[in-house]
Design an enzyme around this catalytic site. Structure first.
Site, short mmCIF file in Angstrom:
data_model
loop_
_atom_site.label_atom_id
_atom_site.label_comp_id
_atom_site.label_asym_id
_atom_site.label_seq_id
_atom_site.Cartn_x
_atom_site.Cartn_y
_atom_site.Cartn_z
N ARG A 234 45.25 -11.02 46.67
CA ARG A 234 44.63 -10.62 45.40
C ARG A 234 43.65 -9.45 45.53
O ARG A 234 43.17 -8.93 44.54
CB ARG A 234 43.95 -11.84 44.76
CG ARG A 234 44.98 -12.79 44.15
CD ARG A 234 44.30 -13.83 43.31
NE ARG A 234 43.75 -14.91 44.13
CZ ARG A 234 42.82 -15.75 43.71
NH1 ARG A 234 42.32 -15.63 42.51
NH2 ARG A 234 42.40 -16.71 44.50
N LYS B 121 42.04 -9.02 54.46
CA LYS B 121 40.89 -9.44 53.65
C LYS B 121 39.58 -9.50 54.44
O LYS B 121 38.56 -8.96 54.01
CB LYS B 121 41.18 -10.82 53.04
CG LYS B 121 39.98 -11.48 52.43
CD LYS B 121 40.33 -12.47 51.37
CE LYS B 121 40.51 -13.86 51.88
NZ LYS B 121 40.66 -14.83 50.78
N GLY C 105 48.69 -23.64 56.18
CA GLY C 105 47.56 -24.44 55.70
C GLY C 105 46.39 -24.49 56.66
O GLY C 105 46.50 -24.15 57.84
N THR C 106 45.25 -24.94 56.11
CA THR C 106 43.99 -24.92 56.87
C THR C 106 44.04 -25.87 58.08
O THR C 106 43.46 -25.57 59.13
CB THR C 106 42.82 -25.32 55.95
OG1 THR C 106 43.21 -26.45 55.15
CG2 THR C 106 42.46 -24.19 55.01
N GLU D 129 42.95 -31.63 46.10
CA GLU D 129 43.07 -30.23 45.70
C GLU D 129 43.27 -30.12 44.19
O GLU D 129 43.91 -30.97 43.58
CB GLU D 129 44.25 -29.58 46.44
CG GLU D 129 44.02 -29.42 47.93
CD GLU D 129 42.72 -28.69 48.27
OE1 GLU D 129 42.61 -27.51 47.93
OE2 GLU D 129 41.81 -29.32 48.83
N ASN E 267 34.50 -29.44 47.33
CA ASN E 267 34.58 -29.26 48.78
C ASN E 267 34.46 -27.78 49.12
O ASN E 267 35.23 -26.95 48.64
CB ASN E 267 35.93 -29.79 49.28
CG ASN E 267 36.15 -29.46 50.75
OD1 ASN E 267 35.21 -29.47 51.54
ND2 ASN E 267 37.39 -29.17 51.10
N ASN F 3 10.00 30.25 62.90
CA ASN F 3 10.06 30.36 61.45
C ASN F 3 11.44 30.89 61.07
O ASN F 3 11.81 32.00 61.46
CB ASN F 3 8.96 31.30 60.96
CG ASN F 3 8.83 31.23 59.44
OD1 ASN F 3 9.72 30.73 58.76
ND2 ASN F 3 7.74 31.73 58.93
#
Ligand code: UD1
Ligand code: CA
Length: 464
Positions: free
Chosen positions: A16, A23, A78-79, A155, A170, A377
């Protein structure tokens, strides 16, 4: 064996964000967002720290280097599956395992410290972080039994209306007893239709075997924002900016308008320094004490000494020694080095050059690839012509030289100590110390002998 190891989940693509950059490498507060998670794990003394990478793994590895170990998750199943990939690197390495996400940059080390402290005090199978929030943010719901203890995480996608109404969410951050984690992780059931393994199912596994799950609950939603879109990125940026600015104000730095002061995470600032609005301090910039910076200034990867003044200017990869000042509308580029008390006024540009203490270039000048001594200068509109169309050449100007307005110094060229150059000169040959030159091309005009020595046609008296 250490007390605590950490796994940071960072295999996701972040679809996204609509970006070619993975990301977790998108910068927030001036550093890749995953660096915030790594810093948190380091602040808690976690070792080893394993980053689970997948999408563009090599790019993430390159960016974050060897401060962490890497586990590769080929398919994002999945996690739970992600944590399992870190097991070979972590099993037997630590007593507890902290699980973090690489896309939650606003989470503070203090909150994690509290989570770990609770875990160490109660020694459950796992301790999780929950948040109470009216906005569900798409998070899983924390389901508690009649006794008030957590019994499941459900979920959002599969939750019934009653479960959806639960306001305790969570956060996805956990501290596990390592032995228990590695023993039970393979038991996570597979969730259709995508065939994923949810780490959240560890709660159900614990409850089913009568093991305890502890919960640390926070009310601060701003700490647990996962980054999924560029909108989230801007929100996190704002949260981190406010925190960084508050820290510097408490350290004794005046921010005239914190809302328009943009200080990146790695910047250092000394006390009594004042920063005016619309100022950007980036990268590894270090600013001393009692400096005055801005408004409308950008400083990147530069060292600014005590008492310096930078007014409406851009300073990149440059050094300003104590008391030097530039602006308005100055530009120090890579390798510019202004000695103590150097004054560089409006519309000046310096690149790859050293200007000695007390040297002044007040107006419209360009100094590139040069060494300039002290108390020189540099008149208005002076330019070092350092590029011949093919190569860059150096200019050297000795101490106390006086360069008249509108001088073109055609490099390579050396102007000796105390030499004087008249306005509008085009200097194509070296100027001896103490000499006076002017004209196009510049010739000596101090003594007849010197004129004769300055070469060629100069020696011949010209008829008017
Ligand atoms: C997860 C939790 C949810 C929680 C939410 C908080 C599960 C099943 N759900 O949901 O309860 O409220 O976090 O943000 O855990 N990742 C991998 N490999 C994978 C999957 C994910 O590395 O195979 C990484 C992602 O890159 C991301 C993090 O893990 O950094 C979280 O994954 P994400 O898909 O955002 O989890 P959620 O569905 O939001
Ligand atoms: Ca998420």
């Amino acid at each position: 064996m250490s007390e605590l190891a950490a796994v940071i989940l960072a295999a996701g693509q972040g679809t996204r964000l609509k970006s070619d950059l993975p990301k977790v490498l998108h910068p927030v507060g001036g550093i890749p967002m995953v660096a915030w998670s790594i810093q948190n794990a380091q602040a808690l003394g976690a070792a080893p720290i394993v980053l689970v990478v997948g999408y563009k793994a090599e790019a993430v590895r390159q960016a974050m280097g060897d401060q962490v170990l890497y586990a590769y998750q080929e398919k994002q199943l999945g996690t739970g599956h992600a944590v399992l990939q870190a097991r070979p690197l972590l099993e037997g390495q630590a007593r507890d395992v902290l699980v973090l996400y690489g896309d939650m940059p606003t989470l503070t080390a203090e909150t994690l410290q509290r989570l770990v402290a609770l875990h160490r005090e109660k020694r459950p199978a796992m301790t999780m972080l929950s948040v109470l929030s009216e906005d569900s943010m798409g998070f899983g719901r924390v389901v508690r039994g009649a006794d008030g203890r957590v019994c499941a995480i459900i979920e959002e996608a599969v939750a019934s209306p009653e479960i959806l109404a639960i306001r305790e969410l969570n956060c996805g951050v956990y501290c596990f007893d390592a032995d228990w984690l590695w023993r039970r992780l393979p038991d996570i059931p597979i969730t259709p239709p995508k065939g994923e393994y949810y780490l959240t199912d560890m709660v159900g596994l614990a409850v089913a075997e009568g093991a305890r799950v502890e919960v640390l609950t926070t009310h601060d939603v701003s700490e647990v924002q996962g980054i999924n879109t560029r909108l989230h990125l801007a929100q996190a940026e704002r949260i981190l900016r406010r925190r960084i600015n508050e820290r510097w104000m408490l350290e004794g730095v005046t921010l005239v308008d914190p809302d328009t002061t943009y200080i990146e995470a790695a910047v250092q600032i000394g006390r009594e320094t004042v920063i005016y609005p619309n100022t950007f301090l980036q990268g590894r910039t270090m600013i001393g004490e009692r400096a005055v910076i801005g408004p409308n200034t950008l400083i990147r990867d530069s060292r600014i000494g005590n008492g310096c003044r930078v007014l409406m200017s851009v300073v990149e990869e440059a050094v300003m020694e104590e008391g030097a000042n530039i602006g308005p509308f100055g530009h120090l580029r890579k390798g510019a080095h202004l000695g103590e008390g150097v004054h560089m006024g409006n519309f000046g540009e310096v690149k790859d050059s050293y200007l000695g203490p007390g040297t002044k270039m007040g107006h419209f000048s360009y100094i590139g690839d040069s060494y300039v001594g002290r108390d020189v200068n540099i008149g208005a509109g002076t330019v070092t012509c350092n590029y011949d169309g093919q190569r860059k050449h150096r200019t050297v100007i000795g101490d106390r030289a006086f360069i008249g307005s509108g001088t073109m110094l055609v490099a390579p060229v050396t102007v000796g100590e105390g030499a004087r150059i008249g306005a509008g000169a085009v200097v194509t040959r070296d100027v001896p110390a103490g000499a006076l030159v002017y004209g196009v091309p510049a010739r000596r005009h101090d003594t007849p002998k010197a004129q004769a020595e300055s070469g060629g046609e100069d020696a011949q008296p010209k008829s008017p």
